[in-house]
Design a protein around this motif. Structure first.
Motif, mmCIF file in Angstrom:
data_model
loop_
_atom_site.group_PDB
_atom_site.id
_atom_site.type_symbol
_atom_site.label_atom_id
_atom_site.label_comp_id
_atom_site.label_asym_id
_atom_site.label_seq_id
_atom_site.Cartn_x
_atom_site.Cartn_y
_atom_site.Cartn_z
ATOM 1 N N MET A 1 0.820 -1.213 0.000
ATOM 2 C CA MET A 1 0.000 0.000 0.000
ATOM 3 C C MET A 1 0.855 1.265 0.000
ATOM 4 N N GLY A 2 2.111 1.144 0.378
ATOM 5 C CA GLY A 2 2.957 2.319 0.459
ATOM 6 C C GLY A 2 2.981 2.851 1.879
ATOM 7 N N ALA A 3 4.063 3.498 2.234
ATOM 8 C CA ALA A 3 4.263 3.912 3.619
ATOM 9 C C ALA A 3 3.405 5.111 4.003
ATOM 10 N N ASP A 4 2.701 5.692 3.014
ATOM 11 C CA ASP A 4 1.935 6.890 3.324
ATOM 12 C C ASP A 4 0.549 6.589 3.870
ATOM 13 N N LEU A 5 0.218 5.310 4.016
ATOM 14 C CA LEU A 5 -1.090 4.953 4.582
ATOM 15 C C LEU A 5 -0.915 3.776 5.533
ATOM 16 N N THR A 6 -1.486 3.890 6.726
ATOM 17 C CA THR A 6 -1.360 2.819 7.709
ATOM 18 C C THR A 6 -2.589 1.908 7.649
ATOM 19 N N PRO B 1 -7.875 -2.515 -5.154
ATOM 20 C CA PRO B 1 -7.185 -3.701 -5.679
ATOM 21 C C PRO B 1 -5.938 -4.043 -4.871
ATOM 22 N N LYS B 2 -5.201 -3.018 -4.469
ATOM 23 C CA LYS B 2 -3.996 -3.263 -3.664
ATOM 24 C C LYS B 2 -4.353 -3.868 -2.314
ATOM 25 N N ALA B 3 -5.445 -3.399 -1.751
ATOM 26 C CA ALA B 3 -5.872 -3.925 -0.452
ATOM 27 C C ALA B 3 -6.217 -5.406 -0.556
ATOM 28 N N GLU B 4 -6.801 -5.773 -1.680
ATOM 29 C CA GLU B 4 -7.106 -7.197 -1.883
ATOM 30 C C GLU B 4 -5.815 -7.994 -2.011
ATOM 31 N N THR C 1 -13.122 -0.787 -17.200
ATOM 32 C CA THR C 1 -12.598 -1.605 -16.105
ATOM 33 C C THR C 1 -13.499 -2.810 -15.855
ATOM 34 N N PRO C 2 -12.922 -4.005 -15.944
ATOM 35 C CA PRO C 2 -13.714 -5.222 -15.791
ATOM 36 C C PRO C 2 -13.918 -5.565 -14.319
ATOM 37 N N GLU C 3 -13.530 -4.605 -13.464
ATOM 38 C CA GLU C 3 -13.461 -4.833 -12.024
ATOM 39 C C GLU C 3 -14.764 -5.241 -11.343
ATOM 40 N N PRO C 4 -14.719 -6.419 -10.694
ATOM 41 C CA PRO C 4 -15.759 -6.787 -9.772
ATOM 42 C C PRO C 4 -15.268 -6.337 -8.392
ATOM 43 N N ALA C 5 -13.991 -5.947 -8.427
ATOM 44 C CA ALA C 5 -13.232 -5.555 -7.232
ATOM 45 C C ALA C 5 -14.047 -4.758 -6.214
ATOM 46 N N ASP C 6 -14.431 -3.592 -6.567
ATOM 47 C CA ASP C 6 -15.019 -2.645 -5.641
ATOM 48 C C ASP C 6 -15.991 -3.256 -4.635
ATOM 49 N N GLU C 7 -17.031 -3.820 -5.125
ATOM 50 C CA GLU C 7 -18.082 -4.283 -4.224
ATOM 51 C C GLU C 7 -17.687 -5.558 -3.478
ATOM 52 N N TYR D 1 -14.897 -6.129 -1.878
ATOM 53 C CA TYR D 1 -14.004 -5.931 -0.739
ATOM 54 C C TYR D 1 -14.800 -5.592 0.506
ATOM 55 N N ASP D 2 -14.711 -6.460 1.476
ATOM 56 C CA ASP D 2 -15.402 -6.203 2.737
ATOM 57 C C ASP D 2 -14.369 -6.176 3.854
ATOM 58 N N LEU D 3 -14.161 -4.997 4.400
ATOM 59 C CA LEU D 3 -13.153 -4.830 5.446
ATOM 60 C C LEU D 3 -13.283 -5.874 6.537
ATOM 61 N N ALA D 4 -14.510 -6.147 6.942
ATOM 62 C CA ALA D 4 -14.752 -7.054 8.067
ATOM 63 C C ALA D 4 -14.352 -8.492 7.779
ATOM 64 N N GLU D 5 -14.003 -8.785 6.531
ATOM 65 C CA GLU D 5 -13.606 -10.152 6.172
ATOM 66 C C GLU D 5 -12.115 -10.287 5.886
ATOM 67 N N GLN D 6 -11.361 -9.200 6.048
ATOM 68 C CA GLN D 6 -9.931 -9.247 5.759
ATOM 69 C C GLN D 6 -9.151 -9.781 6.967
ATOM 70 N N VAL D 7 -8.231 -10.692 6.702
ATOM 71 C CA VAL D 7 -7.450 -11.272 7.798
ATOM 72 C C VAL D 7 -6.832 -10.232 8.698
ATOM 73 N N GLY D 8 -6.247 -9.233 8.090
ATOM 74 C CA GLY D 8 -5.534 -8.236 8.887
ATOM 75 C C GLY D 8 -6.448 -7.591 9.909
ATOM 76 N N PHE D 9 -7.623 -7.238 9.462
ATOM 77 C CA PHE D 9 -8.580 -6.561 10.337
ATOM 78 C C PHE D 9 -9.055 -7.492 11.455
ATOM 79 N N ILE D 10 -9.364 -8.716 11.092
ATOM 80 C CA ILE D 10 -9.837 -9.681 12.086
ATOM 81 C C ILE D 10 -8.732 -10.026 13.078
#
Lengths: 151, 151
Positions: A43-48, A122-125, B10-16, B18-27
């Motif tokens: 993500m880069g050092a500019d965001l925690t 996308p980077k977060a994913e 953009t062929p992105e399904p990405a946006d929708e 991403y659920d923060l509450a399901e990310q390992v880091g957050f949990i």
DNA sequence: TGATCCTCGTTCGTATACGAACGATATTCC
DNA sequence: GGAATATCGTTCGTATACGAACGAGGATCA
């Protein structure tokens, strides 16, 4: 280690049985450190991670009061204030008083914050993907399910 | 910043998706927070998890240089210094120069630190037990094994 | 209405966490 | 021997994390 293999069922192994390297807390701290390291690389050092949590939450659900936002992103009132202040300084979020409750401060993404967040999704994913890379597919779901039970 | 590049093809399904509450880091951050909370309740507010890691490591393996001690307890040089300084102030550890290497500072438990650590060992075991209490026995080993792979 | 209690945001103090830079000391290699 | 390199401990700056205390605003109930 004293003898304890034959005399066996002594439920009193305490002292010698404690190995720091085997305690969940210690292992989890290291796993979290590695995750943050991966986060910073990608993500880069500019965001925690916490700042990202706020942006992602606001992007998903829209604005909310500062304290509620903190609860949604697992930060107490003192911590969320600092995070919001730094995002405010970068103009990624904006605040306004809640017309219905004089105590509340509504926090929401600024237009620039919306763009910024969308571009980083996308980077977060990728962060999650790289973090979980050492695990087999079925193990990833298992880990997340177990961690959720510990919250 | 440049205007968001007009929602091109953009062929992105990405946006929708991403659920923060399901990310390992957050949990994982939340699970770690809960663990620290349990630690503080049981061990008392006068000792932090990192301070305990240092005491436990020194108790198990004896003294070592400050930086090595940091590596063994998952702290960088700057962090371990602060932790050792606070333990020094409480006289739970003591330091001396390494006669074989003029750069090194050997850190070891003081006699009082040995007693203090030994008395806290049972509580430290309780911390792990309470942290893992929401899990079934076989799940505990699974979680630890998975976390180890993420380090 | 007024007293009580709760919530909200803020501030202070302390403790990780870590990147970056620095001088001092060791080691390596030519 | 001496230069390049590596490691050690230290310091600085920034960012979580959270307990504690505080005043302002809101909700409840006698």
């Amino acid at each position: 280690m004293a003898r304890s293999s034959t005399a066996a069922e002594t439920p009193e192994p305490a002292d010698e049985s404690y190995d720091l390297a085997e305690q969940v807390g210690f292992i989890m701290r290291q796993a979290a450190q590695r995750h943050v390291s991966i986060f910073n690389e990608i993500m880069g050092a500019d965001l925690t991670p916490t700042q990202w949590a706020v942006l992602a939450r606001l992007y998903q659900d829209g604005g909310s009061s500062q304290n509620l936002l903190g609860r949604q992103t697992a930060m107490d009132a003192a911590t969320i204030k600092g995070v919001v202040d730094r995002l405010l300084k970068r103009k990624l979020v904006q605040t306004k008083p809640d017309p219905e409750d004089g105590r509340r401060l509504i926090v929401e993404l600024s237009p620039a914050g919306v763009d910024y967040t969308r571009e980083l999704l996308p980077k977060a994913e990728t962060v999650t993907k790289v973090t979980l890379a050492p695990l087999a597919t079925n193990q990833r779901a298992t880990l997340i399910a177990l961690l959720k039970q510990l919250r």
